[in-house]
Design an enzyme around this catalytic site. Structure first.
Site, mmCIF file in Angstrom:
data_model
loop_
_atom_site.group_PDB
_atom_site.id
_atom_site.type_symbol
_atom_site.label_atom_id
_atom_site.label_comp_id
_atom_site.label_asym_id
_atom_site.label_seq_id
_atom_site.Cartn_x
_atom_site.Cartn_y
_atom_site.Cartn_z
ATOM 1 N N ASN A 1 0.817 -1.218 0.000
ATOM 2 C CA ASN A 1 0.000 0.000 0.000
ATOM 3 C C ASN A 1 0.855 1.275 0.000
ATOM 4 O OD1 ASN A 1 -2.447 1.252 -0.017
ATOM 5 N ND2 ASN A 1 -2.972 0.813 2.121
ATOM 6 N N HIS B 1 -14.708 -4.806 10.274
ATOM 7 C CA HIS B 1 -14.460 -3.478 10.841
ATOM 8 C C HIS B 1 -15.786 -2.750 11.061
ATOM 9 C CE1 HIS B 1 -10.098 -2.839 9.234
ATOM 10 N NE2 HIS B 1 -10.292 -4.068 9.656
ATOM 11 N N ARG C 1 -13.974 -5.274 14.892
ATOM 12 C CA ARG C 1 -12.991 -4.280 15.338
ATOM 13 C C ARG C 1 -13.689 -2.936 15.443
ATOM 14 N NH1 ARG C 1 -7.913 -1.721 11.953
ATOM 15 N NH2 ARG C 1 -9.532 -0.258 11.333
ATOM 16 N N TYR D 1 -7.755 6.737 14.297
ATOM 17 C CA TYR D 1 -7.311 5.830 13.249
ATOM 18 C C TYR D 1 -8.486 4.967 12.769
ATOM 19 C CZ TYR D 1 -6.023 1.630 11.073
ATOM 20 O OH TYR D 1 -6.033 0.595 10.197
ATOM 21 N N ASP E 1 -7.584 -1.500 17.296
ATOM 22 C CA ASP E 1 -6.268 -1.274 16.690
ATOM 23 C C ASP E 1 -5.742 0.088 17.140
ATOM 24 O OD1 ASP E 1 -4.053 -1.128 15.079
ATOM 25 O OD2 ASP E 1 -5.104 -1.632 13.214
ATOM 26 N N HIS F 1 -2.727 1.118 16.232
ATOM 27 C CA HIS F 1 -1.928 1.554 15.092
ATOM 28 C C HIS F 1 -0.607 2.201 15.514
ATOM 29 C CE1 HIS F 1 -2.223 2.320 10.622
ATOM 30 N NE2 HIS F 1 -2.712 1.115 10.802
ATOM 31 N N GLU G 1 -4.475 -4.392 19.227
ATOM 32 C CA GLU G 1 -3.522 -4.544 18.126
ATOM 33 C C GLU G 1 -2.529 -3.385 18.058
ATOM 34 O OE1 GLU G 1 -5.531 -4.941 14.395
ATOM 35 O OE2 GLU G 1 -3.757 -4.369 13.258
ATOM 36 N N GLU H 1 1.595 -6.448 11.481
ATOM 37 C CA GLU H 1 1.271 -6.187 10.072
ATOM 38 C C GLU H 1 2.370 -5.417 9.345
ATOM 39 O OE1 GLU H 1 -2.395 -4.056 10.795
ATOM 40 O OE2 GLU H 1 -1.512 -2.216 10.039
ATOM 41 N N ARG I 1 0.197 -11.107 13.611
ATOM 42 C CA ARG I 1 -0.670 -10.392 12.684
ATOM 43 C C ARG I 1 -0.021 -10.153 11.338
ATOM 44 N NH1 ARG I 1 -4.729 -8.668 11.554
ATOM 45 N NH2 ARG I 1 -4.912 -6.491 10.985
ATOM 46 N N ASP J 1 -6.085 -3.597 1.219
ATOM 47 C CA ASP J 1 -4.848 -3.550 0.433
ATOM 48 C C ASP J 1 -4.188 -4.912 0.278
ATOM 49 O OD1 ASP J 1 -4.659 -2.059 3.151
ATOM 50 O OD2 ASP J 1 -2.629 -2.832 2.955
ATOM 51 N N GLU K 1 -8.647 -11.283 9.647
ATOM 52 C CA GLU K 1 -9.258 -9.979 9.366
ATOM 53 C C GLU K 1 -9.962 -10.037 8.014
ATOM 54 O OE1 GLU K 1 -6.458 -6.784 8.859
ATOM 55 O OE2 GLU K 1 -7.966 -5.260 9.289
ATOM 56 N N TRP L 1 1.872 6.727 12.367
ATOM 57 C CA TRP L 1 0.497 6.649 11.852
ATOM 58 C C TRP L 1 -0.030 5.227 12.006
ATOM 59 C CZ3 TRP L 1 -1.825 3.914 7.745
ATOM 60 C CH2 TRP L 1 -3.208 4.192 7.639
HETATM 61 O O1 KDG Z 1 -1.864 -0.392 4.410
HETATM 62 C C1 KDG Z 1 -2.088 -0.111 5.744
HETATM 63 C C2 KDG Z 1 -3.352 -0.788 6.194
HETATM 64 O O2 KDG Z 1 -3.365 -2.106 5.769
HETATM 65 C C3 KDG Z 1 -3.476 -0.762 7.675
HETATM 66 O O3 KDG Z 1 -3.518 0.556 8.111
HETATM 67 C C4 KDG Z 1 -4.710 -1.499 8.089
HETATM 68 O O4 KDG Z 1 -4.076 -1.408 10.405
HETATM 69 C C5 KDG Z 1 -4.681 -1.960 9.508
HETATM 70 C C6 KDG Z 1 -5.452 -3.154 9.808
HETATM 71 O O5 KDG Z 1 -5.371 -3.586 10.947
HETATM 72 O O6 KDG Z 1 -6.102 -3.664 8.916
HETATM 73 MG MG MG Z 2 -3.765 -2.858 12.018
#
Ligand code: KDG
Ligand code: MG
Length: 412
Positions: free
Chosen positions: A41, A126, A151, A163, A220, A222, A246, A272, A293, A326, A349, A412
Site C-alpha cells: 500500500n 471493521h 474491530r 485511526y 487497533d 496503530h 492490536e 502487520e 498479525r 490492500d 481480518e 500513523w
Molecule cells: O496499508 C495499511 C493498512 O493495511 C493498515 O492501516 C490497516 O491497520 C490496519 C489493519 O489492521 O487492517
Molecule cells: Mg492494524
C-alpha cells in the site's frame, strides 16, 4: 502431475479497481497459470519494479514445482534480505507457485498444506463511526451480516479523527474506510495520546453495555502509544474482555513489549508491518504477544507465513492474518488456505473488497455465519479478468501521516 513444469512467462499486472493492486502472473510451458499478490500500500510501483526488473528474468525456465528452492534462491541470492519490498516480491512468486501446484494437482492449496484443520476461518469485520451513535449503526450492520467478531474504531472527541474511521452515517450505512488516499501527497491527521487514552475505555464500556458479552471485540491502536501508555491502556480495557489489542506500540523494538506484558492480561496482536520470522523472534520466544498479525503478502508468501505460524504455535501463539483491502483477493485467498490448514489458527481480518475489485479478481472464497472458507477450487481459486483490469489504470495513492498537537510527526 507432470514431474517438471517450466516457467514460460511472468507478468506484473497493475490495476486500480477502487484501489491499487499489483499481481504477479506466472505461466508454465503447458499454459498453467498461477497468481500472486504483490500489493504494498502506497509503495506499489517499487514492488512492481523489483519483480519486473530483478525477479522475472530469474524465473524464466525454472521448475514451478520447486517452491521451497525458489523461495530460498530469491531470498538468499538477492543478498539484501528482508524488508517489505523484497518480502512482498518473494511472496508474490511463492503464492503463484502454490497456485500452479494446486491447479496441476487438481487440489485447493489447503489440501497441499496438510488439509483442513477446521470447518472455516473465524473472521472479524471493521466497524467505525464519527461518534458512538454512528459506530453503533456500523456494528449493527456487521452483526446483521453474520460477523461474530468486530474491530471498533471511533473518532476521539476533540481530536477531529482517530485511526480507521469512516462514518457509517455519511456513507449511508455502507462501511467505506480506505486508508490510502488518492487526494494528494500531504494528507495529515492530528493525534493526542492523552485524549485517546481517556476515551478508549469509555468506548468499550459503551460497547459492552450496548452489545453484550458474547460478541468478540477488537481494537487497533496503530502503533501510536509508548510502551508504558500501551500498558496502561491494556490494563484499563481488561474489564471489557477484548479479543485483542492490536499494535499498541511500535514493535521494531521487540523488547518493549516486555513492559506492556508485565502490566496487562489483555491479549496482544502485533505484526502487520513486520515481514519475516526474525522480526517476531523475541515476541514469540518470550511469549510477549498472543496473535501474529503478519500478512501473507508482505511476509514472503505461503511458505514463509506458514513457517512463522508454525514457530508461533510452539509457544501457544495463534495466527491473526492481516486482511485489509490492500491485501488483494489473491492474498486473501492465500491467507485463508493457510488459516484453514494450520493448527494454531486464531482469527482472520476481513475488510471486504469493493465490488469493482471483484470485477477484476473472481474469487471462490465464501463467507457465512461469521466464518470464511477458501473454497475447493484447484490452487488458490482466484481468476484475473484482464479486460476488466484494463478499465482501471493505476492512480498514485498515499497513506496519511500523523502529527501531534505541537506539529511533531507521529506514528500513523
Ligand atoms: O496499508 C495499511 C493498512 O493495511 C493498515 O492501516 C490497516 O491497520 C490496519 C489493519 O489492521 O487492517
Ligand atoms: Mg492494524
Amino acid at each position: 502431475m507432470t514431474a517438471v513444469a517450466r516457467i514460460r512467462s511472468a507478468e506484473v499486472l497493475v490495476t486500480s479497481p477502487s484501489r491499487n493492486f499489483v499481481t504477479l502472473r506466472i505461466t508454465t510451458d503447458d499454459g498453467v497459470v498461477g497468481l500472486g499478490d504483490a500489493t504494498l500500500n502506497g509503495r506499489e510501483l517499487a514492488v512492481a519494479s523489483y519483480l519486473r526488473d530483478h525477479v522475472v528474468p530469474l524465473l524464466i525456465g525454472r521448475d514451478a514445482h520447486r517452491i521451497e528452492d525458489t523461495w530460498q534462491f530469491l531470498y538468499r541470492s538477492a543478498y539484501w534480505r528482508r524488508g517489505p519490498i523484497t518480502m512482498s516480491a518473494v511472496a508474490a512468486v511463492d503464492m503463484a507457485l502454490w497456485d500452479i501446484k494446486g491447479r496441476l494437482a487438481g487440489m485447493p492449496v489447503h489440501q497441499l498444506l496438510g488439509g483442513a484443520s477446521r470447518d472455516g476461518c473465524l473472521a472479524y469485520a471493521h466497524a467505525s463511526g464519527a461518534d458512538l451513535e454512528d459506530l453503533g449503526d456500523s456494528v449493527r450492520a456487521r452483526l446483521d451480516e453474520g460477523y461474530r467478531a468486530i474491530r471498533l474504531q471511533v473518532a476521539v472527541p476533540g481530536m477531529g479523527g482517530g485511526y480507521g474511521i469512516a462514518s457509517a452515517r455519511a456513507s449511508g450505512g455502507r462501511y467505506t474506510y480506505e486508508p490510502a488516499k488518492r487526494a494528494g501527497l500531504h494528507i495529515e491527521e492530528g493525534w493526542d495520546s492523552r485524549r485517546y487514552l481517556r476515551y478508549a475505555p469509555e468506548l468499550f464500556e459503551w460497547a459492552r453495555a450496548e452489545f453484550g458479552p458474547e460478541v468478540m471485540l477488537l481494537h487497533d491502536v496503530h502503533h501510536r502509544l509508548t510502551p508504558i501508555e500501551a500498558a496502561r491502556l491494556g490494563r484499563a480495557l481488561e474489564p471489557y474482555d477484548l479479543f485483542w489489542l492490536e499494535d499498541c506500540t511500535p514493535a521494531e523494538n521487540q523488547e518493549s513489549l516486555r513492559l506492556v506484558r508485565r502490566h496487562t492480561t489483555t491479549p496482544l496482536a502485533i505484526g502487520e508491518v513486520l515481514n519475516s520470522v526474525w522480526d517476531f523472534r523475541t515476541l514469540i520466544q518470550e511469549q510477549l504477544i498472543d496473535y501474529v498479525r503478519a500478512s501473507v503478502t508482505h511476509t514472503g508468501g505461503i511458505t514463509h507465513l506458514k513457517r512463522l505460524f508454525d514457530f508461533a504455535g510452539q509457544y501457544q501463539i495463534k495466527s491473526g492474518s492481516h486482511g485489509p483491502t490492500d491485501i488483494s483477493p489473491v492474498g486473501m485467498s492465500a491467507a485463508l488456505h493457510v488459516g484453514l490448514a494450520i493448527h494454531n489458527f486464531g482469527i482472520q481480518e476481513h475488510m471486504a473488497h469493493h465490488e469493482l475489485t471483484h470485477e477484476v479478481f473472481r474469487t471462490s472464497y465464501r463467507f457465512a455465519d461469521g466464518f470464511l472458507h477458501p473454497g475447493d477450487a484447484p490452487g488458490l481459486g482466484v481468476d484475473y479478468d484482464d479486460a476488466a483490469a484494463e478499465r482501471f489504470s493505476y492512480e498514485p495513492a498515499f497513506l496519511p501521516a500523523a502529527r501531534l498537537v505541537d506539529g511533531t510527526v507521529h506514528d500513523w
